[in-house]
Design an enzyme around this catalytic site. Sequence first.
Site, short mmCIF file in Angstrom:
data_model
loop_
_atom_site.label_atom_id
_atom_site.label_comp_id
_atom_site.label_asym_id
_atom_site.label_seq_id
_atom_site.Cartn_x
_atom_site.Cartn_y
_atom_site.Cartn_z
N ASP A 21 23.33 -18.78 5.36
CA ASP A 21 24.78 -18.98 5.29
C ASP A 21 25.17 -20.40 5.70
O ASP A 21 26.16 -20.95 5.20
CB ASP A 21 25.49 -17.97 6.19
CG ASP A 21 25.27 -16.54 5.74
OD1 ASP A 21 25.50 -16.27 4.55
OD2 ASP A 21 24.85 -15.71 6.55
N HIS A 75 20.04 -14.67 12.92
CA HIS A 75 20.30 -13.63 11.94
C HIS A 75 20.02 -12.28 12.57
O HIS A 75 19.08 -12.14 13.37
CB HIS A 75 19.41 -13.82 10.70
CG HIS A 75 19.84 -13.03 9.51
ND1 HIS A 75 19.50 -11.71 9.35
CD2 HIS A 75 20.59 -13.36 8.42
CE1 HIS A 75 20.01 -11.26 8.21
NE2 HIS A 75 20.68 -12.24 7.63
#
Length: 431
Positions: A366, A308
């Site tokens: 995600d 991330h």
Amino acid sequence: MAKDTVTIIDNSTGKELELPLRRSTLGPAAVDITSLYREFGYLTYDPGFMSTASCRSSITYIDGQEGILLYRGYPIEQLAEQSSYMEVVYLLLYGNLPNTQQLNDFTGSIATHTMINESLRSFYQGFHYDAHPMASLMGVVSSLSSFYPDAADIYDPEQREIAAHRLVAKIPTIAAASYKYSIGEPFVYPKNSLGYCANLLHMMFSVPAEEYVVDPIAAKALDLIFMLHLDHEQNVSTSTVRLSGSTGTNPFACIATGISALWGPAHGGANEAVLKMLEEIGDVKNIAKYIEKAKDKNDPFRLMGFGHRVYKNYDPRAKIIRKMCYEVLDKLGDPNDPMFELARKLEEVALNDEYFVSRKLYPNVDFYSGIIYRALGIPANMFTVMFAVARAPGWVAQWLEMIAEPDQRIGRPRQVYEGATTREYVPLDKR
């Protein structure tokens, strides 16, 4: 006590300037450079604004190094375990967790605004039959300003609150209608006896010809995903909402700009990219090959849903959603869908591979949300729409905070100009 100023010196002139520090309750302080250009004639250069605080906010705090996410000071782990999406929406909008009466009043107010004007049914007919649902979502949300002109009075607190409630209430209805239009099915009216997420699922998947009962596991999973996506500090879509809102435009237009920014594959399209990656890998037996491709800097293939930009540790939202992902797969997932087995195996391999572990490329939110959406029967082209529905109340909270900020000014980023110097115009016949 630490000095609350930073002194800078212009070596070319010897001139000194003391800049005040804006201290945070958590996280790094910011150097207030508002007088830098006026006193020195210099701008700061910060591509992507990675070292620039564009505003003051008390909504969300992120510590990417430690993997911390707080909403109004509450750890996301506690909220996910004990709270609900609508309770946390109230928290972001009003600053504190509601008591029972406040929550009932709030959810009751939201329920009164879930309908959209009937003329919007024909509005959808103006979109191409295979238009992406994000395109129609963005267009219809923006069009709400034509139905509620009072929302243009953004300096009236009562109008701001009404607009906020309308946005929170109507965006699931608009999203579901966008989906129904994309598949050629009739629109379904909201059913206000259902909870927020259950109502969205009902509007998406029910049809007039037969009874539809929302699976409680599906509603619970969606509630959790939405809570985890509700706000994430000054990301590009939130910053876009604030920047457009700084002009004084109406809130519906502001939220539409956030939707457009979210649509970018580098922002809101990450969970859709996870499914595309899994489809490319295709089979469990291909995982080893693709793991090696991901390690090869010269290979364009990348493992989507791992690592991330903000979190340099484990994404705290991923830890929470992982458990829900497995619960959904066990109870709602198609056991014959090879994609789920592939996802589980890829997760296992990556979590135990030194290359990814040493670089802290852990599965992020995600990775799991895309898998959950697939198990719930939500198609990939709706993934970013679902993200927009979840994030919209966060955008609204940021917009409300910005409007009430005494220091709020119209946004005006500057630039380092590298174009031609002054030139004389040459007539067309002499060029």
